[in-house]
Design an enzyme around this catalytic site. Structure first.
Site, PDB file in Angstrom:
ATOM      1  N   ASP A  72      -3.364  -3.094  -2.653  1.00 15.38           N
ATOM      2  CA  ASP A  72      -4.457  -1.884  -2.523  1.00 15.38           C
ATOM      3  C   ASP A  72      -4.301  -1.249  -3.789  1.00 15.38           C
ATOM      4  O   ASP A  72      -3.194  -0.970  -4.394  1.00 15.38           O
ATOM      5  CB  ASP A  72      -4.352  -1.143  -1.227  1.00 15.38           C
ATOM      6  N   ASN A  73      -5.311  -0.551  -4.187  1.00 17.58           N
ATOM      7  CA  ASN A  73      -5.374   0.480  -5.501  1.00 17.58           C
ATOM      8  C   ASN A  73      -5.014   0.215  -6.638  1.00 17.58           C
ATOM      9  O   ASN A  73      -4.400   0.779  -7.220  1.00 17.58           O
ATOM     10  CB  ASN A  73      -4.618   1.973  -4.748  1.00 17.58           C
ATOM     11  N   GLU A 115     -11.230   4.203  -0.583  1.00 24.01           N
ATOM     12  CA  GLU A 115     -11.638   4.446   0.853  1.00 24.01           C
ATOM     13  C   GLU A 115     -12.599   5.776   0.972  1.00 24.01           C
ATOM     14  O   GLU A 115     -12.431   6.972   0.381  1.00 24.01           O
ATOM     15  CB  GLU A 115     -10.366   4.758   1.696  1.00 24.01           C
ATOM     16  N   LYS A 172       2.770   3.310  -5.774  1.00 23.55           N
ATOM     17  CA  LYS A 172       2.138   2.353  -6.504  1.00 23.55           C
ATOM     18  C   LYS A 172       3.052   1.597  -7.686  1.00 23.55           C
ATOM     19  O   LYS A 172       3.107   0.556  -7.905  1.00 23.55           O
ATOM     20  CB  LYS A 172       0.834   2.866  -7.350  1.00 23.55           C
ATOM     21  N   ASP A 221       0.914  -1.130   0.011  1.00 22.19           N
ATOM     22  CA  ASP A 221       0.223   0.035   0.077  1.00 22.19           C
ATOM     23  C   ASP A 221       0.920   1.102  -0.139  1.00 22.19           C
ATOM     24  O   ASP A 221       0.511   2.364   0.646  1.00 22.19           O
ATOM     25  CB  ASP A 221      -1.000   0.056   1.128  1.00 22.19           C
TER      26      ASP A 221
END
Ligand SMILES: CNc1ncnc2c1ncn2[C@@H]1O[C@H](/C=C/CNC(=O)c2cc(-c3ccc(F)cc3)cc(O)c2O)[C@@H](O)[C@H]1O
Ligand SMILES: [Mg+2]
Length: 214
Positions: free
Chosen positions: A169-170, A199, A144, A141
């Site tokens: 994540d993401n 989120e 990226k 996380d």
């Protein structure tokens, strides 16, 4: 010098959360960031996917990259069995004391070790300096564009074993296209995508689980 957003999140936790109760700390952060100031915590919706993946992995040694305020460190650590531990890597010195304090309020300081530094510098030190054999669970996380190179580095350092579970994540927003390209085209990983939402927002996102097959 007025306070940072992260300091205000800590203020809210120390004022509103129940000491020693991880759930109340998570609820407090989600409430604050949902209602007052958005922040890049994995959050309550994606947090459920994180919880389920940690329960599936049931890790003895877990790694997280990108501690930030400690929200996902608390989500992970609250599910760890006795003697299991989470190592969390963070390079911003401003965030580290805030994350430490929030994790302390959750009563999870014994289970979480925050390591200050860049993931690419820390990963090669995990075996010798942090007495890691292999990692059972990894939560990505952080930046990226570092997901793919750091995953390759974990492999090269012999830190993954048959069945190690990675969760990123993401995948949709902000996105990690190089990571997805790498992991889905690599036959040594079994990948699963979990469509979800960013989120605290009605914006699509996704998480990717990748099981290392050795
Ligand atoms: C590169 N190696 C590294 N080693 C150690 N720590 C690292 C790190 N990279 C970044 N970090 C730390 O991780 C954290 C950074 C995470 C990056 N995350 C994001 O950019 C992000 C961004 C969004 C986002 C979504 C929508 C939007 F409009 C704006 C932002 C949502 C998320 O869930 C995110 O995770 C910070 O605490 C930073 O200091
Ligand atoms: Mg994130």
């Amino acid at each position: 010098m007025d306070q940072s957003k992260e300091q205000r999140i800590l203020n809210s936790v120390s004022y509103n959360a129940v000491k020693g109760d991880p759930e109340s700390v998570l609820n407090c952060i989600d409430k604050y960031c949902g209602q007052y100031e958005w922040a890049m915590n994995v959050g309550d919706e994606k947090g459920i996917i994180l919880d389920k993946t940690v329960e599936e992995a049931d890790p003895t040694v877990a790694l997280e990259m990108g501690t930030y305020c400690g929200y996902s460190a608390i989500r992970i650590a609250r599910l760890l069995k006795p003697n299991a531990r989470l190592l969390s890597i963070e390079f911003n010195p401003e965030f580290i004391p805030i994350a430490k304090e929030i994790i302390e309020i959750a009563g999870l300081s014994e289970k979480v070790t925050i390591i200050e530094g860049h993931s690419q510098d820390i990963i090669p030190q995990l075996k010798k300096k942090y007495e890691v054999e292999t990692l059972d669970f990894v939560f990505l996380d952080h930046w990226k564009e570092r997901y793919a190179p750091d995953t390759i580095l974990l492999e090269e350092c012999g830190l993954l074993r048959k069945g190690s579970i990675l969760l990123a994540d993401n995948i949709v927003y902000p996105g990690a296209p190089e990571f997805i390209k790498y992991i889905r085209s690599n036959s040594r990983y079994e990948c699963t995508s979990y469509p979800t939402f960013l989120e605290y927002m009605k914006v699509e996102d996704a998480m990717e689980k990748a099981v290392y097959m050795g």
